[in-house]
Motif scaffolding. Structure first.
Motif, PDB file in Angstrom:
ATOM      1  N   GLY A 118       0.649  -1.106   0.082  1.00  0.00           N
ATOM      2  CA  GLY A 118       0.027  -0.017  -0.070  1.00  0.00           C
ATOM      3  C   GLY A 118       0.927   1.362  -0.102  1.00  0.00           C
ATOM      4  N   LEU A 119       2.033   1.194   0.685  1.00  0.00           N
ATOM      5  CA  LEU A 119       2.811   2.405   0.732  1.00  0.00           C
ATOM      6  C   LEU A 119       3.440   2.540  -0.482  1.00  0.00           C
ATOM      7  CD1 LEU A 119       4.666   1.950   4.166  1.00  0.00           C
ATOM      8  CD2 LEU A 119       2.769   3.734   3.660  1.00  0.00           C
ATOM      9  N   SER A 120       3.767   1.528  -1.171  1.00  0.00           N
ATOM     10  CA  SER A 120       4.383   1.809  -2.593  1.00  0.00           C
ATOM     11  C   SER A 120       3.286   2.255  -3.635  1.00  0.00           C
ATOM     12  CB  SER A 120       5.036   0.326  -2.888  1.00  0.00           C
ATOM     13  OG  SER A 120       6.189   0.100  -2.355  1.00  0.00           O
ATOM     14  N   LEU A 121       2.232   1.603  -3.404  1.00  0.00           N
ATOM     15  CA  LEU A 121       1.039   2.059  -4.246  1.00  0.00           C
ATOM     16  C   LEU A 121       0.943   3.659  -3.858  1.00  0.00           C
ATOM     17  CD1 LEU A 121      -1.373   1.487  -6.101  1.00  0.00           C
ATOM     18  CD2 LEU A 121      -2.615   1.139  -4.157  1.00  0.00           C
ATOM     19  N   ALA A 122       0.917   4.161  -2.819  1.00  0.00           N
ATOM     20  CA  ALA A 122       0.758   5.610  -2.599  1.00  0.00           C
ATOM     21  C   ALA A 122       1.662   6.399  -3.207  1.00  0.00           C
ATOM     22  CB  ALA A 122       0.693   5.889  -0.966  1.00  0.00           C
ATOM     23  N   GLY A 123       3.031   6.065  -3.175  1.00  0.00           N
ATOM     24  CA  GLY A 123       4.225   6.610  -3.798  1.00  0.00           C
ATOM     25  C   GLY A 123       4.213   6.677  -5.235  1.00  0.00           C
ATOM     26  N   LYS A 124       3.382   5.913  -5.891  1.00  0.00           N
ATOM     27  CA  LYS A 124       3.512   5.940  -7.349  1.00  0.00           C
ATOM     28  C   LYS A 124       2.029   6.302  -7.740  1.00  0.00           C
ATOM     29  CE  LYS A 124       6.843   2.183  -7.988  1.00  0.00           C
ATOM     30  NZ  LYS A 124       7.853   2.779  -8.915  1.00  0.00           N
ATOM     31  N   ARG A 125       1.023   5.544  -7.612  1.00  0.00           N
ATOM     32  CA  ARG A 125      -0.268   5.987  -8.030  1.00  0.00           C
ATOM     33  C   ARG A 125      -0.749   7.331  -7.811  1.00  0.00           C
ATOM     34  NH1 ARG A 125      -2.390   1.618 -10.997  1.00  0.00           N
ATOM     35  NH2 ARG A 125      -0.572   0.435 -11.894  1.00  0.00           N
ATOM     36  N   LEU A 126      -0.691   7.407  -6.488  1.00  0.00           N
ATOM     37  CA  LEU A 126      -1.388   8.410  -5.877  1.00  0.00           C
ATOM     38  C   LEU A 126      -0.529   9.820  -6.398  1.00  0.00           C
ATOM     39  CD1 LEU A 126      -2.463   7.669  -2.424  1.00  0.00           C
ATOM     40  CD2 LEU A 126      -3.972   7.710  -4.500  1.00  0.00           C
ATOM     41  N   MET A 127       0.782   9.555  -6.381  1.00  0.00           N
ATOM     42  CA  MET A 127       1.701  10.706  -6.731  1.00  0.00           C
ATOM     43  C   MET A 127       1.445  11.065  -8.309  1.00  0.00           C
ATOM     44  SD  MET A 127       4.471  12.860  -6.416  1.00  0.00           S
ATOM     45  CE  MET A 127       5.494  12.044  -5.172  1.00  0.00           C
ATOM     46  N   ARG A 128       0.995  10.191  -8.971  1.00  0.00           N
ATOM     47  CA  ARG A 128       0.750  10.751 -10.634  1.00  0.00           C
ATOM     48  C   ARG A 128      -0.736  11.384 -10.364  1.00  0.00           C
ATOM     49  NH1 ARG A 128       1.225   4.920 -13.668  1.00  0.00           N
ATOM     50  NH2 ARG A 128       3.279   4.449 -12.789  1.00  0.00           N
ATOM     51  N   ILE A 129      -1.953  11.102  -9.672  1.00  0.00           N
ATOM     52  CA  ILE A 129      -2.895  11.783  -9.611  1.00  0.00           C
ATOM     53  C   ILE A 129      -2.681  13.158  -8.960  1.00  0.00           C
ATOM     54  CG2 ILE A 129      -5.466  11.774  -8.656  1.00  0.00           C
ATOM     55  CD1 ILE A 129      -5.309   8.753  -8.625  1.00  0.00           C
ATOM     56  N   GLY A 130      -1.892  13.194  -8.179  1.00  0.00           N
ATOM     57  CA  GLY A 130      -1.734  14.403  -7.490  1.00  0.00           C
ATOM     58  C   GLY A 130      -0.855  15.556  -8.528  1.00  0.00           C
ATOM     59  N   ILE A 131       0.011  15.171  -9.315  1.00  0.00           N
ATOM     60  CA  ILE A 131       0.592  15.878 -10.263  1.00  0.00           C
ATOM     61  C   ILE A 131      -0.284  16.149 -11.274  1.00  0.00           C
ATOM     62  CG2 ILE A 131       2.266  15.690 -12.056  1.00  0.00           C
ATOM     63  CD1 ILE A 131       3.955  13.794 -10.449  1.00  0.00           C
ATOM     64  N   VAL A 132      -1.287  15.356 -11.881  1.00  0.00           N
ATOM     65  CA  VAL A 132      -2.239  15.792 -12.501  1.00  0.00           C
ATOM     66  C   VAL A 132      -3.071  17.026 -11.951  1.00  0.00           C
ATOM     67  CG1 VAL A 132      -4.683  15.121 -13.743  1.00  0.00           C
ATOM     68  CG2 VAL A 132      -2.573  13.671 -13.696  1.00  0.00           C
ATOM     69  N   LEU A 133      -3.374  16.870 -10.978  1.00  0.00           N
ATOM     70  CA  LEU A 133      -4.233  18.264 -10.249  1.00  0.00           C
ATOM     71  C   LEU A 133      -3.444  19.249 -10.030  1.00  0.00           C
ATOM     72  CD1 LEU A 133      -6.336  15.896  -7.483  1.00  0.00           C
ATOM     73  CD2 LEU A 133      -7.121  16.940  -9.669  1.00  0.00           C
ATOM     74  N   LEU A 134      -2.137  19.184  -9.985  1.00  0.00           N
ATOM     75  CA  LEU A 134      -1.236  20.203  -9.858  1.00  0.00           C
ATOM     76  C   LEU A 134      -1.517  21.417 -11.050  1.00  0.00           C
ATOM     77  CD1 LEU A 134       1.115  21.311  -7.911  1.00  0.00           C
ATOM     78  CD2 LEU A 134       2.788  20.131  -9.553  1.00  0.00           C
ATOM     79  N   GLY A 135      -1.800  20.703 -12.163  1.00  0.00           N
ATOM     80  CA  GLY A 135      -1.938  21.510 -13.229  1.00  0.00           C
ATOM     81  C   GLY A 135      -3.141  22.640 -12.942  1.00  0.00           C
ATOM     82  N   LEU A 136      -4.158  22.254 -12.140  1.00  0.00           N
ATOM     83  CA  LEU A 136      -5.386  23.151 -11.668  1.00  0.00           C
ATOM     84  C   LEU A 136      -4.749  24.357 -11.072  1.00  0.00           C
ATOM     85  CD1 LEU A 136      -8.145  20.703 -10.810  1.00  0.00           C
ATOM     86  CD2 LEU A 136      -7.884  22.178 -13.000  1.00  0.00           C
ATOM     87  N   GLY A 137      -3.554  24.532 -10.481  1.00  0.00           N
ATOM     88  CA  GLY A 137      -3.082  25.743  -9.811  1.00  0.00           C
ATOM     89  C   GLY A 137      -2.129  26.366 -10.597  1.00  0.00           C
ATOM     90  N   LEU A 138      -2.065  26.121 -11.791  1.00  0.00           N
ATOM     91  CA  LEU A 138      -1.207  26.616 -12.716  1.00  0.00           C
ATOM     92  C   LEU A 138      -1.960  27.860 -13.434  1.00  0.00           C
ATOM     93  CD1 LEU A 138       1.707  26.531 -13.568  1.00  0.00           C
ATOM     94  CD2 LEU A 138       1.224  24.960 -15.555  1.00  0.00           C
TER      95      LEU A 138
END
Length: 348
Positions: free
Chosen positions: A76-96
């Motif tokens: 689960g920790l590895s899943l968080a470090g990979k998949r959740l990171m990708r989704i967070g980066i996608v949402l980062l674009g909304l702050g741009l």
């Protein structure tokens, strides 16, 4: 699809041979995010993302908890470090806010581009000369030049970096970015920077967005606004940098296919998502409440991802290359701060 990498050395905690589900690790990451949020509320100068990394490292080295972290919680920790990171980066674009960024002018665009290029290539070159292992020079260079841990996570997805390199790079960049919060405000007077110039310098040289806010706010709201805009311009360069790394890796591995039998995509899906959300933000169609919720979701997802990455750090093993890594961090810090300062003097 298996998310765990076989470690090259001891820099990542050993993984149990069992393959339990991800829920234990995701629950632990959620608890870590809650604690990090509480720390940020009590001490606003400590960004939630920074607290998440530190908590992940602390949990991984706590007797009694360590066995759980490297056993049932690891998937689960590895899943968080990979998949959740990708989704967070996608949402980062909304702050741009691309429209706001472009109002800074082409001279500032050129200055920020020069800072990013000099920091990235200078750090990669120095890291190779120091003999740092694996992808650490590439990842550290990305973190320093763009936006800290988020950028490291993005590049590691296309470079296929080992978990140990990602964790070590995040730890170093987070540490140096946190030190900037205390050091840079002390230099505003000696360097003769006005509040606006100081804000630009902070936005062009500090790694993480939260660290930029914490550093620039010491000089007032005008400096803070300028710092955030310049920082967003650096974040806008994340997509072309990741795409360039992806094309480079594709050229090196020409003909290599993934485990599913498909050739890797020239531009990763999450990078396309980042560009799409940035374009959506630029249309002005999204209400402020939606942007606020997206920002909160982005912070939570990235905090969970960084907690997962922090839990993979093994400090005794990192100490073996700690001197070289610290030297690279110091060298990269000098490069980004020096080039940024020169750029601010030229453009203001």
């Amino acid at each position: 699809m298996a998310l765990l990498h076989r470690p090259r050395s001891e820099a990542v905690l050993p993984v149990s041979r069992e393959t339990p589900g991800p829920w234990c690790g995701l629950g632990l990451a959620a608890a870590g995010v809650l604690v990090a949020w509480a720390v940020h509320r009590l001490v606003p100068g400590v960004p939630m993302l920074t607290a998440s990394v530190v908590l992940g490292i602390a949990v991984a080295h706590t007797p009694g908890v360590r066995t759980f972290v490297c056993g049932p919680a690891r998937p689960g920790l590895s899943l968080a470090g990979k998949r959740l990171m990708r989704i967070g980066i996608v949402l980062l674009g909304l702050g741009l806010g691309l429209d706001q960024v472009l109002r800074l002018g082409w001279s500032t665009v050129a200055m920020v581009s020069a800072v990013v290029a000099a920091t990235f290539f200078g750090t990669v070159w120095l890291g190779r000369r120091l003999g740092l292992p694996g992808d650490q020079p590439l990842l550290i260079a990305t973190g320093y030049s763009i936006c800290g841990a988020s950028a490291i996570g993005a590049v590691s997805e296309v470079s296929g970096s080992d978990e140990e390199d990602v964790a070590a790079s995040v730890a170093l960049v987070t540490l140096c970015g946190t030190l900037a919060i205390a050091v840079l405000p002390l230099l505003q007077g000696p360097l003769g920077l006005s509040d606006l110039s100081f804000g630009r310098w902070v936005g062009a040289s500090v790694h993480d967005v939260g660290q930029v806010v914490a550093t620039a706010q010491t000089a007032g709201p005008a400096a803070l606004g300028e710092a955030v805009l310049v920082k967003l311009m650096r974040v806008a360069l994340l997509a072309p940098l990741v795409a360039a790394v992806a094309f480079s890796m594709r050229a090196r591995r020409r003909g290599v296919r993934t485990a599913s039998g498909k050739r890797p995509a020239p531009v990763p899906l999450f990078v396309a998502g980042f560009l799409a959300t940035a374009a959506l933000r630029a249309t002005g169609l999204l209400p402020h409440v939606a942007l606020d919720w997206a920002h909160t979701a982005q912070e939570v997802l990235l905090a969970a991802a960084l907690f997962g990455l922090g839990s993979a750090v093994h400090l005794p093993s990192l100490a073996r290359t700690g001197g070289r890594a610290a030297l690279l961090g110091l060298g990269a810090w000098v490069v980004v701060a020096g080039v940024s300062y020169a750029g601010v003097l030229v453009t203001t």
